[in-house]
Design a protein around this motif. Structure first.
Motif: not given
Length: 462
Positions: A228-244
């Motif tokens: 959740q924290v990783n995805n939160m930061v990715a959202f802030l940076l306008d980027c996406e992470l793979e699942e898992g």
């Protein structure tokens, strides 16, 4: 003066010059003793591995800055962490970071001391993340370090919160509509600058800070999972992470690097055979090689098949240099993240030499540039690739080798030359076709003219 005092004074005046004379003669026995006992009974190998494993935030070496661009590693608007904390140009943002703390603490219904205590509990781990952390943040100054972690962490969380509100099209009532930083209008202009400051190598904050602060805010420890924290930061940076993506990132630059390079399952073990360089886009085009956009945006997705070089779409804009150079600096300094960005920039540095190379890439749809002229883009890639090296065990090295093998075959060059000379223009092709037809017609006419003579001669008896 007493006799005892006089003798003590005389002893002092005699002993000090003797010590000085020993130093003047090069007597370094005390220094040798100190160095020899510095690591007595110490397993240096284990100690060094443990130390470097904990470190993830570094200062970019001066020689790297000099051969590329010093300004590319310096934040423009906000400092995060200790390395640029006292930069005079960034001090005006400190007031707004403190306001972010007060807004977040007030909304949470908790006491500020609770946030401070939570960060203090993990302060040692946070300090170990910084390479060569100055003494002004250690020991008796540890409280100053904790204060900085709380302040900078709350600031990032408030930026994330406001970005979420803007994405939903809602109006926030916590900040004034004319707030110079957190209002909708202000973030419209500042967000891209903040995003680029957040991914500067020397401007990082451990994600453990965000996870800890969220735990206090939500009344749980930790309240947010690593993913959740990783995805939160990715959202802030306008980027996406793979699942898992369930292991907590080191810091925002690490998250951005994960997103930029694509899924980890694309790892590749190359042949180990090195080619030091490869031709430019113009030369590749003359050798019959075509350029085509890859199916994904990952810089790992580069391949060469059937005379086609597949590369991801490359977008060139005002922040391109800062993004690539800081990603490359992270790879250079932190071994565990690989060399994908460095390999890619090395490859592109070979392909792009002049504006003509950029024009070819643009015409084939593998590059979009908003920077200026094609020559400026070429200079940019030539500059970024300085000091970069290609890993012999990367997929891109094998791609480079396959391309070079293709270019070395004369038939490929002859065929490409023929296609470019006669098949690129319909009128040239029509002229060629007409010439071929005329030549065939002439040959046939000659054959029909000469054939009866020889036929009659062969039939005449001797």
């Amino acid at each position: 003066m007493s006799e005892h005092s006089t003798r003590a004074k005389e002893k002092q005046t005699v002993e000090v010059p003797a010590a000085m004379r020993a130093e003047e003669k090069g007597n370094c026995s005390s220094l040798v003793f100190e160095m020899e006992n510095m690591y007595v009974d110490t397993d240096l190998h284990s100690v060094e591995i443990a130390h470097w494993k904990k470190t993830s935030i570094y200062r970019v070496p001066e020689w790297v800055k000099r051969i590329t661009n010093v300004e590319a590693y310096r934040p423009w608007a906000v400092s995060l962490g200790p390395f640029h904390h006292d930069d005079p140009d960034l001090l005006p943002m400190e007031e707004h970071k403190l306001r972010a703390v007060h807004h977040m603490v007030k909304r949470s219904g908790k006491q500020l001391r609770e946030f401070v205590a939570a960060i203090e509990a993990v302060a040692d781990e946070l300090q170990e993340a910084y390479d060569n952390l100055d003494y002004q943040w250690r020991g008796l100054n540890k409280c100053r370090f904790v204060e900085m972690m709380v302040t900078d962490g709350c600031f990032l969380l408030e930026l994330k919160r406001m970005a979420e509100i803007r994405s939903r099209g809602e109006i926030d009532e916590d900040y004034a509509v004319n707030d110079p930083v957190f209002s909708d209008r202000s973030l419209h202009y500042l967000r891209s600058m903040f995003q680029n400051d957040i991914i500067m190598m020397e401007n990082q904050l451990p994600l453990l800070v965000l996870q800890t602060l969220l735990g206090v805010q939500d009344g749980a420890s930790p309240s947010q999972s690593a993913e959740q924290v990783n995805n939160m930061v990715a959202f802030l940076l306008d980027c996406e992470l793979e699942e898992g993506n369930d292991s907590l990132g080191l810091h925002p630059l690490h998250i951005f690097h994960r997103s930029f390079c694509g899924p980890s399952h694309l790892d590749y073990e190359g042949s180990g055979k090195c080619d030091s360089t490869m031709p430019s886009a113009v030369e590749l085009s003359k050798a019959g090689i075509h350029f085509k956009k890859s199916s994904t945006e990952s810089i790992r997705d580069v391949d060469f098949k059937d005379g086609i070089l597949f590369t991801p779409l490359i977008e060139v804009h005002d922040y391109t240099e800062k993004i690539f150079l800081n990603l490359m600096a992270f790879e250079r300094l932190h071994r565990d993240v690989g060399n994908d960005v460095t390999n890619f920039i090395y490859l592109m540095g070979d392909i792009i030499n002049t504006g003509a190379d950029v024009m070819i890439l643009r015409s084939k749809g593998v590059m979009e540039q908003l920077l200026g002229s094609d020559e400026e883009v070429a200079k940019l890639f030539n500059s970024m690739s300085k000091g970069a090296t290609m890993s012999p065990f990367s997929k891109l090295n094998d791609v480079q080798r396959k391309v070079n093998d293709h270019c070395r075959k004369p038939w490929n060059k002859w065929r490409a030359s023929f296609v470019q000379t006669y098949l690129s223009n319909p009128w040239v092709f029509i002229s060629l076709l007409a010439g071929v037809i005329l030549l065939i017609t002439t040959l046939l006419q000659t054959v029909y003219t000469v054939a009866p003579y020889y036929t009659k001669r062969w039939q005449t008896p001797n």
